[in-house]
Scaffold this active site. Structure first.
Site, PDB file in Angstrom:
ATOM      1  N   SER A 107       6.211  42.788  -6.911  1.00 32.88           N
ATOM      2  CA  SER A 107       7.382  43.356  -6.605  1.00 32.88           C
ATOM      3  C   SER A 107       8.026  44.085  -7.661  1.00 32.88           C
ATOM      4  O   SER A 107       7.515  44.805  -8.196  1.00 32.88           O
ATOM      5  CB  SER A 107       8.350  42.245  -5.794  1.00 32.88           C
ATOM      6  OG  SER A 107       9.204  42.997  -5.122  1.00 32.88           O
ATOM      7  N   HIS A 252       6.011  38.960   2.163  1.00 33.24           N
ATOM      8  CA  HIS A 252       6.295  39.583   0.869  1.00 33.24           C
ATOM      9  C   HIS A 252       5.658  38.449  -0.298  1.00 33.24           C
ATOM     10  O   HIS A 252       5.698  39.113  -1.322  1.00 33.24           O
ATOM     11  CB  HIS A 252       7.823  39.943   0.805  1.00 33.24           C
ATOM     12  CG  HIS A 252       8.134  40.622  -0.623  1.00 33.24           C
ATOM     13  ND1 HIS A 252       7.390  41.968  -0.700  1.00 33.24           N
ATOM     14  CD2 HIS A 252       8.919  40.502  -1.660  1.00 33.24           C
ATOM     15  CE1 HIS A 252       7.894  42.442  -1.775  1.00 33.24           C
ATOM     16  NE2 HIS A 252       8.831  41.405  -2.418  1.00 33.24           N
TER      17      HIS A 252
END
Length: 281
Positions: A107, A252
């Protein structure tokens, strides 16, 4: 003159493998691989503890504003985070080792990892065997689903009375943050300043670093709605080497349940020549 606290470079690397050996979890053993990990926004170096295995040396980059560096102000930019980490790596006792070095970022940490690998190759002479970027839209790739989220936009302004609740909703949908933290306003309030600073730095990062020679591995979860394959592929110019791609089941934050598979992919792609494959999909 730098405003970074004295001793900060040394504190910005956390030897997660050594911590687990002290707990009696992982005996000392010559590593097959060294993995230098950059955590996502709001997270600490310990995010990567799940990667520790007896034959892998795992280090986490500790950003200011959390855990052992809680009293330090968060960094203002991705480049500042990467520069501090590069300085620490250059002075590490293992820097001249021949153990393959993988630089991994997830990320927001993907942006830090890309800058860090570039700095290591250009300024320190340390060879990076593999650069791994996960779950992050490359700068300049267009609109990001993360940036478009209304709760994220509302949560970035700490003066807004509903900002903390908005960020909590966003984090809950994203996954990866313990519910015990999200449901406790006091605990959440301790985490949010660093998270907001990280998110602002991540959103401001708008260009690719100087390309590295190391091969590139791009990762995402199959159900991750924050980044699609095309926006992840926009990182390809960051390497002049081979490019490979892997997807893992999940959203995620998909990797904690797939440690051995992930480490196997890292070792295979960091092999001689980076296991060259065509750059096209």
């Amino acid at each position: 003159m730098s405003t970074r606290p004295a001793g900060a470079p040394a504190r910005c690397l956390v030897d997660l493998s050594a911590q687990d050996r002290l707990r009696g979890v992982a005996p000392a053993r010559a590593p097959r691989l060294r993995v230098l990990c950059c955590p996502p926004a709001g997270a600490a170096a310990g995010y990567w503890r799940f990667l520790v295995r007896e034959d892998v040396h795992v280090l986490g980059v500790q950003y200011p504003g959390r855990e052992s560096r809680f009293r330090e102000p968060p960094a203002a930019s991705i480049t500042a985070l990467a520069a501090e980490a590069a300085e620490a790596v250059a002075g590490a006792p293992w820097a001249s080792s021949d153990v393959p070095l993988v630089v991994l970022g997830h990320s927001m940490g993907a942006s830090v990892a890309a800058e860090l690998a570039s700095l290591l190759e250009r300024r320190t002479g340390i060879r990076v065997a593999l650069l791994v970027l996960s779950a992050k839209t490359a700068p300049g790739a267009g609109g990001s689903a993360v940036d478009a989220d209304p709760d994220l936009r509302a949560g970035l302004d700490p003066q807004d009375p509903g900002a903390d609740d908005a960020l909590a909703r966003w984090l809950r949908r994203l996954g990866g943050t313990p519910e015990a933290v999200l449901a406790n306003p006091e605990l959440l309030a301790l985490q949010l300043p660093a998270l907001r600073a990280d998110l602002r730095a991540s959103r401001a990062y708008d260009r690719l670093p100087v390309p590295v020679r190391a091969p590139l591995l791009l990762l995402r979860g199959t159900e991750d709605t924050t980044v699609d394959a095309a926006d992840l592929d926009a990182w390809c110019p960051v390497s002049t080497g081979s490019v490979q791609r892997r997807e893992y089941p999940g959203g995620h934050h998909p990797y904690a349940g797939h440690r051995d598979r992930l480490l196997g992919d890292l070792e295979a792609c960091a092999g001689p020549g980076g296991a060259p494959v065509p750059r096209t999909r």
